[in-house]
Design a protein around this motif. Structure first.
Motif, PDB file in Angstrom:
ATOM      1  N   ARG A  57      13.386  35.060  19.145  1.00 17.50           N
ATOM      2  CA  ARG A  57      13.728  35.933  18.081  1.00 17.50           C
ATOM      3  C   ARG A  57      14.786  37.060  18.682  1.00 17.50           C
ATOM      4  O   ARG A  57      14.425  37.751  19.663  1.00 17.50           O
ATOM      5  CB  ARG A  57      12.518  36.396  17.424  1.00 17.50           C
ATOM      6  CG  ARG A  57      11.606  34.918  16.975  1.00 17.50           C
ATOM      7  CD  ARG A  57      10.427  35.570  16.273  1.00 17.50           C
ATOM      8  NE  ARG A  57       9.617  36.336  16.951  1.00 17.50           N
ATOM      9  CZ  ARG A  57       8.877  35.977  17.850  1.00 17.50           C
ATOM     10  NH1 ARG A  57       8.717  34.619  18.041  1.00 17.50           N
ATOM     11  NH2 ARG A  57       8.193  36.646  18.754  1.00 17.50           N
ATOM     12  N   ARG A  99      18.332  34.423   9.428  1.00 15.30           N
ATOM     13  CA  ARG A  99      17.524  35.696   9.316  1.00 15.30           C
ATOM     14  C   ARG A  99      16.188  35.024   8.321  1.00 15.30           C
ATOM     15  O   ARG A  99      16.544  34.563   7.228  1.00 15.30           O
ATOM     16  CB  ARG A  99      18.114  36.943   8.557  1.00 15.30           C
ATOM     17  CG  ARG A  99      17.067  37.711   8.164  1.00 15.30           C
ATOM     18  CD  ARG A  99      17.710  39.088   7.761  1.00 15.30           C
ATOM     19  NE  ARG A  99      18.341  39.931   8.933  1.00 15.30           N
ATOM     20  CZ  ARG A  99      19.099  40.997   8.755  1.00 15.30           C
ATOM     21  NH1 ARG A  99      19.519  41.501   7.731  1.00 15.30           N
ATOM     22  NH2 ARG A  99      19.280  41.752  10.156  1.00 15.30           N
ATOM     23  N   ILE A 107       5.001  39.912  12.113  1.00 15.82           N
ATOM     24  CA  ILE A 107       6.022  38.779  12.420  1.00 15.82           C
ATOM     25  C   ILE A 107       5.333  37.615  12.882  1.00 15.82           C
ATOM     26  O   ILE A 107       5.766  36.428  12.542  1.00 15.82           O
ATOM     27  CB  ILE A 107       6.848  39.228  13.724  1.00 15.82           C
ATOM     28  CG1 ILE A 107       7.452  40.424  13.365  1.00 15.82           C
ATOM     29  CG2 ILE A 107       7.518  38.308  14.520  1.00 15.82           C
ATOM     30  CD1 ILE A 107       8.605  40.289  12.648  1.00 15.82           C
ATOM     31  N   ASP A 122      16.585  40.826  16.696  1.00 15.87           N
ATOM     32  CA  ASP A 122      16.655  41.766  15.540  1.00 15.87           C
ATOM     33  C   ASP A 122      15.351  41.889  14.714  1.00 15.87           C
ATOM     34  O   ASP A 122      15.125  41.912  13.587  1.00 15.87           O
ATOM     35  CB  ASP A 122      17.861  41.507  14.611  1.00 15.87           C
ATOM     36  CG  ASP A 122      19.031  40.971  15.264  1.00 15.87           C
ATOM     37  OD1 ASP A 122      19.528  41.907  16.018  1.00 15.87           O
ATOM     38  OD2 ASP A 122      19.598  39.981  15.031  1.00 15.87           O
ATOM     39  N   GLU A 123      14.107  41.837  15.642  1.00 17.90           N
ATOM     40  CA  GLU A 123      13.082  42.055  14.834  1.00 17.90           C
ATOM     41  C   GLU A 123      12.867  43.483  14.208  1.00 17.90           C
ATOM     42  O   GLU A 123      13.406  44.517  14.954  1.00 17.90           O
ATOM     43  CB  GLU A 123      11.676  42.020  15.971  1.00 17.90           C
ATOM     44  CG  GLU A 123      11.643  40.310  16.353  1.00 17.90           C
ATOM     45  CD  GLU A 123      10.128  40.183  17.105  1.00 17.90           C
ATOM     46  OE1 GLU A 123       9.623  41.337  17.468  1.00 17.90           O
ATOM     47  OE2 GLU A 123      10.058  39.173  17.384  1.00 17.90           O
ATOM     48  N   PHE A 128      13.576  38.962  11.233  1.00 14.90           N
ATOM     49  CA  PHE A 128      14.143  38.628  12.578  1.00 14.90           C
ATOM     50  C   PHE A 128      15.053  37.514  12.374  1.00 14.90           C
ATOM     51  O   PHE A 128      15.089  36.975  11.388  1.00 14.90           O
ATOM     52  CB  PHE A 128      12.940  38.225  13.648  1.00 14.90           C
ATOM     53  CG  PHE A 128      12.042  36.957  12.942  1.00 14.90           C
ATOM     54  CD1 PHE A 128      12.377  35.618  13.271  1.00 14.90           C
ATOM     55  CD2 PHE A 128      10.801  37.242  12.362  1.00 14.90           C
ATOM     56  CE1 PHE A 128      11.704  34.557  12.938  1.00 14.90           C
ATOM     57  CE2 PHE A 128      10.195  36.123  11.865  1.00 14.90           C
ATOM     58  CZ  PHE A 128      10.620  35.014  12.085  1.00 14.90           C
TER      59      PHE A 128
END
Length: 407
Positions: free
Chosen positions: A340, A302, A321, A342-343, A273
């Motif tokens: 967060r 990232r 995560i 862009d997981e 993420f």
């Protein structure tokens, strides 16, 4: 003009396509989703030959039991009835010895040494994206935590690589994101990084600009070889070519197993993420003890980690995560771990012996390129170059001889 079909539009498949074009081959690339849709998208983007090492090592016997009992461990194996998974784990564990590590490292070293030159060649050939020198910042809470990492680096150096590394007196000199909990920091030079999705997309654009046909959203159901290789698509269409390359990552066995490629490819799923940081972080950061790899990415940071042995298409496991977050929270400062973006989860293709699968199958003129585990990004360009050479000339470069897919 000779014609080739490349199945898979990740780093390895596209690099192979590019180098086939360099040798005058007409190329069609097919991907069931699109360019960089698999593990090429959300990884840390590290181009680190000095860290391109066997995944299985003697420490596996220490943390292996935890992988089964603790769902939040950096290496996680779901406890389930799955004969294929347990067969892979047994073979993988058998390579967790010092002797096996040295044997695999000896086989990886020749390609590690030429990996970065592969990116220079692509850039010189018009791929419009960048790679950047580190340095990489390696952080530990205490001296004892650094022993495993230093031992690995010493092993890489022993096998012939130059891995420049020095200890930093000021832990936050290169990494303002590190908290006061980080007491021991090293600077690792001689490595590079990139933004993986933009880079692979640029490589795909270059392949198309040079005349390739790119077909996405259609799955290849089968590869057969009679007079010439034929691929059968999910829409019922059949396509014939002079050669076919299977570069489908963790999904390789579906097409390659019946072609004599018996080495198991297990999805080693990684998660990542991006977050904002109060102070810009310009350099990659690695926390080996927590197994967390971090990279500047499009103005954000990232954070990537974990190795989860599941089937490649299983649902996203949000708990993974959270496990990364809990490990990272103590080690970072000025990082908003609760906001967060862009997981992501991606399935990296892991082999039991830690070696890729690159070369000819039993079917005439059908080849595979993959099985790089965590190292598909860094080894992708040079893999593509050497595989294209084998396809066109029949010569197997010594750097990929150990990767024979029929071993």
């Amino acid at each position: 003009m000779s014609r080739s079909i490349v199945i898979g539009a990740g780093m390895v498949g596209l690099a192979t396509a590019w180098h086939l074009q360099e040798r005058g081959v007409e190329v069609t690339v097919i991907d069931r989703v699109g360019v960089a849709a698999g593990s090429s998208w959300g990884n840390a983007g590290w181009l680190t030959p000095g860290k391109t090492i066997p995944l299985a090592d003697p420490s596996l016997w220490t943390y292996g039991p935890k992988a089964l009992l603790d769902p939040d461990a950096a290496l996680h194996v779901p406890f389930r009835v799955d004969a294929g998974l347990w067969s892979f784990l047994a073979q993988f564990a058998a390579h967790g010895t010092s002797k096996a590590w040295d044997r695999t490292m000896a086989d990886l070293t020749p390609i590690d040494k030429i990996a970065l030159a592969g990116f220079d060649e692509l850039q010189a050939g018009g791929v419009d994206s960048w790679t950047r020198e580190g340095p990489f910042v390696i952080g530990f809470k205490e001296e004892a935590h650094s022993k495993g990492f230093l031992h690995e680096v010493a092993g890489v150096v022993r096998h012939g690589q130059d891995v420049p590394m020095e200890r930093l007196d000021t832990p936050t000199e290169l990494a303002p994101v590190l908290s006061d909990a980080v007491k021991v920091v090293y600077r690792l030079a001689g490595q590079r990084f990139l933004e993986p999705a933009p880079y692979v997309e640029a490589l795909g654009a270059a392949v198309v600009a040079r005349g390739a046909q790119l077909i996405t959203g259609i799955e290849v159901m089968d590869v057969a070889s009679t007079r010439k290789p034929v691929v059968l698509l999910s829409n019922g269409e059949r396509m014939e070519a002079d050669s076919v390359v299977i570069a489908t990552g963790a999904w390789m066995p579906k097409l390659a197993r019946k072609l004599g490629v018996r080495t198991r490819v297990q999805a080693g799923r990684g998660y990542s993420f991006t977050v904002e940081t109060e102070k810009p972080q310009e350099h990659p950061v690695y926390l080996p003890y927590q197994r967390i790899a971090c990279t500047p990415y499009q103005g954000r940071f990232r954070i990537a980690g974990t190795m989860e042995f599941r089937r490649p298409d299983e649902p996203f496991q949000h708990r993974r995560i959270q496990a990364i977050i809990e490990q990272a929270r103590e080690m970072f400062t000025g990082v908003d771990l609760d906001d967060r973006q862009d997981e992501w989860v991606g399935s990296r293709p892991v082999t039991p012996d830690g070696l890729p699968l690159v070369g000819a199958t039993k079917a005439p003129n059908v080849y595979v390129g993959g099985g790089h585990g965590m190292w598909g990004i860094v080894l992708g360009p040079v893999t593509g170059k050497l595989l294209a050479e084998q396809i066109v000339t029949g010569r197997v470069d010594p750097a990929i001889k150990p990767f024979d897919p029929l071993r």
